[in-house]
Design an enzyme around this catalytic site. Structure first.
Site, PDB file in Angstrom:
ATOM      1  N   ARG A   1       0.868  -1.180   0.000  1.00  0.00           N
ATOM      2  CA  ARG A   1       0.000   0.000   0.000  1.00  0.00           C
ATOM      3  C   ARG A   1       0.906   1.231   0.000  1.00  0.00           C
ATOM      4  NH1 ARG A   1      -3.845  -0.169   4.991  1.00  0.00           N
ATOM      5  NH2 ARG A   1      -5.022  -1.713   3.817  1.00  0.00           N
TER       6      ARG A   1
ATOM      7  N   CYS B   1     -15.251  -3.246  -0.427  1.00  0.00           N
ATOM      8  CA  CYS B   1     -13.872  -3.510  -0.010  1.00  0.00           C
ATOM      9  C   CYS B   1     -13.307  -4.643  -0.856  1.00  0.00           C
ATOM     10  CB  CYS B   1     -13.838  -3.870   1.464  1.00  0.00           C
ATOM     11  SG  CYS B   1     -14.459  -5.534   1.768  1.00  0.00           S
TER      12      CYS B   1
ATOM     13  N   LYS C   1      -3.812   1.241  14.886  1.00  0.00           N
ATOM     14  CA  LYS C   1      -3.775   2.132  13.719  1.00  0.00           C
ATOM     15  C   LYS C   1      -4.383   3.491  14.047  1.00  0.00           C
ATOM     16  CE  LYS C   1      -6.243  -0.792  11.188  1.00  0.00           C
ATOM     17  NZ  LYS C   1      -7.182  -1.436  10.246  1.00  0.00           N
TER      18      LYS C   1
ATOM     19  N   ARG D   1      -1.621   6.608   9.530  1.00  0.00           N
ATOM     20  CA  ARG D   1      -1.634   6.093   8.152  1.00  0.00           C
ATOM     21  C   ARG D   1      -1.666   7.249   7.143  1.00  0.00           C
ATOM     22  NH1 ARG D   1      -3.969   0.771   8.123  1.00  0.00           N
ATOM     23  NH2 ARG D   1      -3.346  -0.273  10.039  1.00  0.00           N
TER      24      ARG D   1
ATOM     25  N   LYS E   1      -5.856   7.210  12.035  1.00  0.00           N
ATOM     26  CA  LYS E   1      -6.224   7.755  10.720  1.00  0.00           C
ATOM     27  C   LYS E   1      -6.634   9.222  10.791  1.00  0.00           C
ATOM     28  CE  LYS E   1      -7.565   3.231   9.069  1.00  0.00           C
ATOM     29  NZ  LYS E   1      -8.640   2.380   8.527  1.00  0.00           N
TER      30      LYS E   1
ATOM     31  N   CYS F   1      -7.919 -10.842   0.869  1.00  0.00           N
ATOM     32  CA  CYS F   1      -8.029 -10.437   2.268  1.00  0.00           C
ATOM     33  C   CYS F   1      -8.196 -11.659   3.174  1.00  0.00           C
ATOM     34  CB  CYS F   1      -9.208  -9.484   2.466  1.00  0.00           C
ATOM     35  SG  CYS F   1      -9.373  -9.037   4.211  1.00  0.00           S
TER      36      CYS F   1
ATOM     37  N   CYS G   1     -14.025  -1.695   6.063  1.00  0.00           N
ATOM     38  CA  CYS G   1     -13.058  -1.028   5.186  1.00  0.00           C
ATOM     39  C   CYS G   1     -13.689  -0.135   4.115  1.00  0.00           C
ATOM     40  CB  CYS G   1     -12.136  -2.056   4.544  1.00  0.00           C
ATOM     41  SG  CYS G   1     -11.146  -2.954   5.751  1.00  0.00           S
TER      42      CYS G   1
ATOM     43  N   CYS H   1     -16.543  -8.387   5.666  1.00  0.00           N
ATOM     44  CA  CYS H   1     -16.539  -8.710   7.098  1.00  0.00           C
ATOM     45  C   CYS H   1     -16.858  -7.420   7.850  1.00  0.00           C
ATOM     46  CB  CYS H   1     -15.176  -9.287   7.516  1.00  0.00           C
ATOM     47  SG  CYS H   1     -13.931  -8.039   7.903  1.00  0.00           S
TER      48      CYS H   1
HETATM   49 FE1  SRM Z   1      -9.109  -2.013   6.115  1.00  0.00          FE
HETATM   50  C1  SRM Z   1      -7.788  -4.635   7.773  1.00  0.00           C
HETATM   51  C2  SRM Z   1      -8.271  -3.353   3.181  1.00  0.00           C
HETATM   52  C3  SRM Z   1      -9.749   0.945   4.623  1.00  0.00           C
HETATM   53  C4  SRM Z   1     -10.825  -0.996   8.895  1.00  0.00           C
HETATM   54  N1  SRM Z   1      -8.129  -3.684   5.582  1.00  0.00           N
HETATM   55  C5  SRM Z   1      -7.624  -4.620   6.423  1.00  0.00           C
HETATM   56  C6  SRM Z   1      -6.777  -5.634   5.646  1.00  0.00           C
HETATM   57  C7  SRM Z   1      -5.363  -5.146   5.644  1.00  0.00           C
HETATM   58  C8  SRM Z   1      -6.880  -7.086   6.113  1.00  0.00           C
HETATM   59  C9  SRM Z   1      -5.883  -7.590   7.120  1.00  0.00           C
HETATM   60  O1  SRM Z   1      -5.664  -6.959   8.162  1.00  0.00           O
HETATM   61  O2  SRM Z   1      -5.340  -8.660   6.865  1.00  0.00           O
HETATM   62  C10 SRM Z   1      -7.427  -5.502   4.236  1.00  0.00           C
HETATM   63  C11 SRM Z   1      -6.544  -5.876   3.044  1.00  0.00           C
HETATM   64  C12 SRM Z   1      -7.386  -6.417   1.927  1.00  0.00           C
HETATM   65  C13 SRM Z   1      -6.657  -6.630   0.657  1.00  0.00           C
HETATM   66  O3  SRM Z   1      -6.489  -7.799   0.248  1.00  0.00           O
HETATM   67  O4  SRM Z   1      -6.255  -5.661   0.019  1.00  0.00           O
HETATM   68  C14 SRM Z   1      -7.956  -4.089   4.308  1.00  0.00           C
HETATM   69  N2  SRM Z   1      -8.922  -1.305   4.269  1.00  0.00           N
HETATM   70  C15 SRM Z   1      -8.654  -2.050   3.166  1.00  0.00           C
HETATM   71  C16 SRM Z   1      -8.874  -1.242   1.888  1.00  0.00           C
HETATM   72  C17 SRM Z   1      -7.913  -1.621   0.764  1.00  0.00           C
HETATM   73  C18 SRM Z   1     -10.333  -1.410   1.450  1.00  0.00           C
HETATM   74  C19 SRM Z   1     -10.661  -0.954   0.064  1.00  0.00           C
HETATM   75  O5  SRM Z   1     -11.348  -1.740  -0.586  1.00  0.00           O
HETATM   76  O6  SRM Z   1     -10.307   0.129  -0.356  1.00  0.00           O
HETATM   77  C20 SRM Z   1      -8.697   0.173   2.456  1.00  0.00           C
HETATM   78  C21 SRM Z   1      -7.258   0.621   2.442  1.00  0.00           C
HETATM   79  C22 SRM Z   1      -7.138   1.997   3.013  1.00  0.00           C
HETATM   80  C23 SRM Z   1      -5.787   2.627   2.840  1.00  0.00           C
HETATM   81  O7  SRM Z   1      -5.431   2.908   1.708  1.00  0.00           O
HETATM   82  O8  SRM Z   1      -5.138   2.885   3.851  1.00  0.00           O
HETATM   83  C24 SRM Z   1      -9.152  -0.037   3.893  1.00  0.00           C
HETATM   84  N3  SRM Z   1     -10.031  -0.283   6.690  1.00  0.00           N
HETATM   85  C25 SRM Z   1     -10.300   0.770   5.872  1.00  0.00           C
HETATM   86  C26 SRM Z   1     -11.259   1.624   6.481  1.00  0.00           C
HETATM   87  C27 SRM Z   1     -11.876   2.866   5.841  1.00  0.00           C
HETATM   88  C28 SRM Z   1     -11.235   4.129   6.294  1.00  0.00           C
HETATM   89  O9  SRM Z   1     -10.247   4.121   7.007  1.00  0.00           O
HETATM   90  O10 SRM Z   1     -11.750   5.166   5.903  1.00  0.00           O
HETATM   91  C29 SRM Z   1     -11.586   1.059   7.711  1.00  0.00           C
HETATM   92  C30 SRM Z   1     -12.654   1.574   8.692  1.00  0.00           C
HETATM   93  C31 SRM Z   1     -12.245   2.789   9.442  1.00  0.00           C
HETATM   94  C32 SRM Z   1     -11.500   2.429  10.690  1.00  0.00           C
HETATM   95  O11 SRM Z   1     -10.297   2.213  10.622  1.00  0.00           O
HETATM   96  O12 SRM Z   1     -12.136   2.332  11.742  1.00  0.00           O
HETATM   97  C33 SRM Z   1     -10.804  -0.135   7.825  1.00  0.00           C
HETATM   98  N4  SRM Z   1      -9.244  -2.669   8.028  1.00  0.00           N
HETATM   99  C34 SRM Z   1     -10.057  -2.145   8.994  1.00  0.00           C
HETATM  100  C35 SRM Z   1      -9.990  -2.982  10.166  1.00  0.00           C
HETATM  101  C36 SRM Z   1     -10.771  -2.768  11.491  1.00  0.00           C
HETATM  102  C37 SRM Z   1     -10.107  -1.774  12.368  1.00  0.00           C
HETATM  103  C38 SRM Z   1     -10.769  -1.655  13.710  1.00  0.00           C
HETATM  104  O13 SRM Z   1     -10.627  -0.623  14.350  1.00  0.00           O
HETATM  105  O14 SRM Z   1     -11.395  -2.617  14.171  1.00  0.00           O
HETATM  106  C39 SRM Z   1      -9.106  -4.042   9.849  1.00  0.00           C
HETATM  107  C40 SRM Z   1      -8.689  -5.190  10.756  1.00  0.00           C
HETATM  108  C41 SRM Z   1      -7.783  -4.774  11.858  1.00  0.00           C
HETATM  109  O15 SRM Z   1      -7.214  -3.700  11.883  1.00  0.00           O
HETATM  110  O16 SRM Z   1      -7.639  -5.605  12.769  1.00  0.00           O
HETATM  111  C42 SRM Z   1      -8.674  -3.811   8.487  1.00  0.00           C
HETATM  112 FE1  SF4 Z   2     -11.081  -7.569   4.370  1.00  0.00          FE
HETATM  113 FE2  SF4 Z   2     -13.077  -7.143   6.028  1.00  0.00          FE
HETATM  114 FE3  SF4 Z   2     -11.595  -5.092   5.204  1.00  0.00          FE
HETATM  115 FE4  SF4 Z   2     -13.236  -6.266   3.530  1.00  0.00          FE
HETATM  116  S1  SF4 Z   2     -13.841  -5.183   5.401  1.00  0.00           S
HETATM  117  S2  SF4 Z   2     -11.081  -5.741   3.097  1.00  0.00           S
HETATM  118  S3  SF4 Z   2     -13.174  -8.362   4.152  1.00  0.00           S
HETATM  119  S4  SF4 Z   2     -10.890  -6.741   6.463  1.00  0.00           S
END
Ligand code: SRM
Ligand code: SF4
Length: 571
Positions: A73, A427, A207, A142, A209, A433, A476, A472
């Site tokens: 990323r 997502c 993390k 981030r 943001k 993922c 995201c 899930c």
């Molecule tokens: Fe996310 C984890 C993809 C934005 C909340 N996110 C992941 C992971 C890295 C899975 C992992 O931990 O193994 C995913 C990788 C998937 C893949 O194969 O590419 C993933 N997140 C993404 C992306 C690519 C979704 C998309 O389709 O665009 C976004 C990348 C953002 C970036 O460029 O930095 C992405 N993730 C978000 C957002 C949206 C936002 O920030 O505006 C959220 C919700 C906001 C937040 O953070 O509260 C988000 N991602 C999570 C979480 C849950 C965090 C939490 O507080 O519980 C995880 C899991 C974790 O951190 O344990 C996670």
């Molecule tokens: Fe993976 Fe869940 Fe984030 Fe979708 S919402 S990219 S399934 S961690």
């Protein structure tokens, strides 16, 4: 709850500022993987180790190692890259990745499918165009987001400047990144306190943001983030200061009501000159106050819930030496992108393209990677990734506009007619993922085709209705801020959420759990019909579902799980 620190805290502490055994692991060619502790550390370098989940069953049957590869990323504050940088990303995606580029919900580009032996070559190549991936993931600040705001160049200039200043100020200083990926000089015996003056050696509990928004557009979904800045403009469109928000977040876990999405609170107004100081104070307060024992309760949103907003605000004021004034008035109108051409203050044009769920690939009749390469080769402005997984070709001189539009049209990159599809995000989910419970990116387009039939029947095809899907509950694609939110429960099954505000200021509520494809269509069809006949002038779909009693209204997160199945009080 245990008194033990979480495992990640020990990994960070022992890592010597994010080095771990990454350098050794990269040299080990007996496996495509790296060891478990390094899998946590590599996130701070902007990478995730993944495996192709489509191939898992076959490889397990054949007793083969999983098909390991890495997702990278890139860190690009505000989503802005030059055409030269775009071309470099395109090249590494084709040379080392899975030949696609994935625009993310946080304005970055992800490259999937890079095998371990190609990582260093790839990192070197992006370094040559001054891009990096440090802190794109991990327990740090981030990528800093910023409203791409094609219409108002002056405000955008101030917003991107702030996003870049905060990003630079909060980027980890460890030399580990250059040492490991770019064969930089090994710096030993350094003064520990000086390595990471802001983070220290265990970085943040979780993390973090940050986002900058310029009203009236809330396309960056400011209330979903740990820390947000809302630009306050004077009559001439100059930024006079910022309203600061804190404590937003989306992630939760099914069946664990102590986890929930939350919209950010307002801290108050500050002058432009204090913005970076305040960012540092919020980050260090979270560093010291955040929960390091339970990672499911470690985000800033829970710190604020646990300590109280007043105590948190006072601590930030003390650390920053700044007093928050009462917030200034502002108004958001939507979270979507404004597709097509818009004209900047300086007369240059900006073309917002539609990239379905952020995935750019070359398909038969839709050679999108090639088209964007062609544009990058003639374009002298910039590229801006939006927080809705779209792309803006920004700052286009008048004489180049028709040519660029033609290339984009031929590659299917102009916005579709469907109001639902124009406002959709999914997502990544399967196959990369590791946390996905259900499909998302690969399924939402087909679901929208089915829902569009129902909308057409009700004369709603062109209506802007925000729909978002995740595989899930981690959130995201920010599904709990969508008017229609679908969250993966298991293979082919989703929870349906309704009632979020069109401007991104209110969360949704669970309407129906565990639906399959037919169940989703059947659940939404009568609601669309009711909306078509009973909505008031200008009433948004999310507001209607509350007024008509389909779901109760959600306040600020703590009541996200309350009143499920209850009709709205307002009904
Ligand atoms: Fe996310 C984890 C993809 C934005 C909340 N996110 C992941 C992971 C890295 C899975 C992992 O931990 O193994 C995913 C990788 C998937 C893949 O194969 O590419 C993933 N997140 C993404 C992306 C690519 C979704 C998309 O389709 O665009 C976004 C990348 C953002 C970036 O460029 O930095 C992405 N993730 C978000 C957002 C949206 C936002 O920030 O505006 C959220 C919700 C906001 C937040 O953070 O509260 C988000 N991602 C999570 C979480 C849950 C965090 C939490 O507080 O519980 C995880 C899991 C974790 O951190 O344990 C996670
Ligand atoms: Fe993976 Fe869940 Fe984030 Fe979708 S919402 S990219 S399934 S961690």
């Amino acid at each position: 709850m245990t008194d033990e620190l979480s495992r990640n805290e020990y990994i960070k502490e022992a890592s010597r500022y994010l080095r771990g055994t990454l350098a050794e692991g990269l040299r080990d060619d007996s496996t495509g993987a790296i060891v478990e502790d390094d899998q946590q550390l590599v996130k701070f370098h902007g990478m995730y180790m993944q495996d192709d989940r489509d191939l898992r069953p076959e490889r397990t049957r054949k007793k083969m190692e999983k098909a390991f590869s890495f997702m990278i990323r890139v860190r690009m504050p505000g989503g802005v890259v030059t055409p030269k940088q775009w071309l470099a990303l395109d090249h590494v995606a084709r040379a080392y990745g899975n030949e696609t580029m994935r625009l993310t919900t946080r304005q970055t580009v992800q490259l999937h499918g890079i095998i371990k032996s190609n990582l260093k070559a790839m990192m070197r190549e992006i370094d040559t165009v001054l891009l990096d991936s440090i802190a794109a993931c991990g327990d740090v600040n981030r990528n800093v987001m910023c409203n791409p705001n094609p219409g108002e160049s002056r405000a955008h200039a101030a917003a991107i400047e702030l996003a870049r200043s905060i990003s630079a100020h909060l980027t980890p200083r460890t030399p580990a990144y250059r040492e490991i990926w770019l064969d930089g000089e090994k710096i030993a015996g350094h003064d520990e306190g000086a390595v990471e003056p802001i983070y220290g050696k265990t970085y943040l509990p979780r993390k973090f943001k940050i986002v900058v928004a310029v009203p009236p557009s809330n396309d960056v979904d400011i209330f979903a983030h740990d820390l947000g800045y809302i630009a306050i403009l004077d009559a001439q469109g100059h930024v006079t200061g910022w309203n600061v928000t804190a404590g937003g977040g989306m992630g939760m876990t099914h069946g664990e009501p102590e986890t929930y999405p939350r919209t950010a609170d307002m801290l108050g107004f500050i002058a432009d000159a204090d913005a970076v100081k305040v960012a540092e104070a919020v980050v260090t307060t979270q560093r010291d106050w955040g929960n390091r024992k339970n990672r499911k309760h470690a985000r800033l949103k829970y710190t604020i819930e646990d300590r109280g907003l007043e105590a948190f605000r006072a601590e930030v004021e003390r650390r920053a030496g700044v007093t928050f004034e009462a917030p200034k008035p502002f108004k958001f109108t939507s979270t979507g992108d404004r597709y097509g051409w818009s004209q900047g203050d300086d007369g240059r044009g900006h073309l917002t393209l539609f990239v379905e769920n952020g995935r750019i690939h070359d398909l038969p009749g839709k050679a999108q990677m090639a088209a964007l390469r062609e544009i990058a080769n003639v374009h002298d402005g910039d590229f801006r990734v939006t927080a809705n997984q779209n792309l803006i070709i920004a700052n286009v001189a008048t004489e180049k506009q028709a040519g660029i539009e033609r290339i984009a049209r031929e590659a299917g990159l102009l916005a579709p007619w469907s109001g639902l599809r124009r406002n959709a995000m999914a997502c990544v989910a399967l196959p990369t993922c590791g946390l996905a419970l259900a499909e998302s990116e690969r399924y939402l387009p087909d679901l929208i085709t089915a829902l569009d039939r129902s909308l057409a029947k009700n004369g709603l095809s062109a209506d802007d209705i925000v729909i978002r899907m995740t595989g899930c509950p981690n959130g995201c694609a920010r599904p709990y801020l969508a008017e229609i939110g679908l969250v993966g429960k298991g293979p082919g099954r989703y929870n349906l959420y309704l009632g979020a505000a069109f401007d991104g200021s209110r969360l949704s509520k669970l309407y129906a759990p565990d639906l399959d494809h037919d169940g989703i269509v059947a659940a939404l069809d009568p609601i669309f019909a009711a909306y078509a006949t009973r909505r008031e002038a200008g009433e948004r779909f999310g507001d209607f579902t509350i007024r008509a009693g389909f779901v109760a209204k959600t306040g600020n997160g703590a009541d996200f799980h309350a009143n499920i199945g209850q009709p709205s009080v307002a009904a």
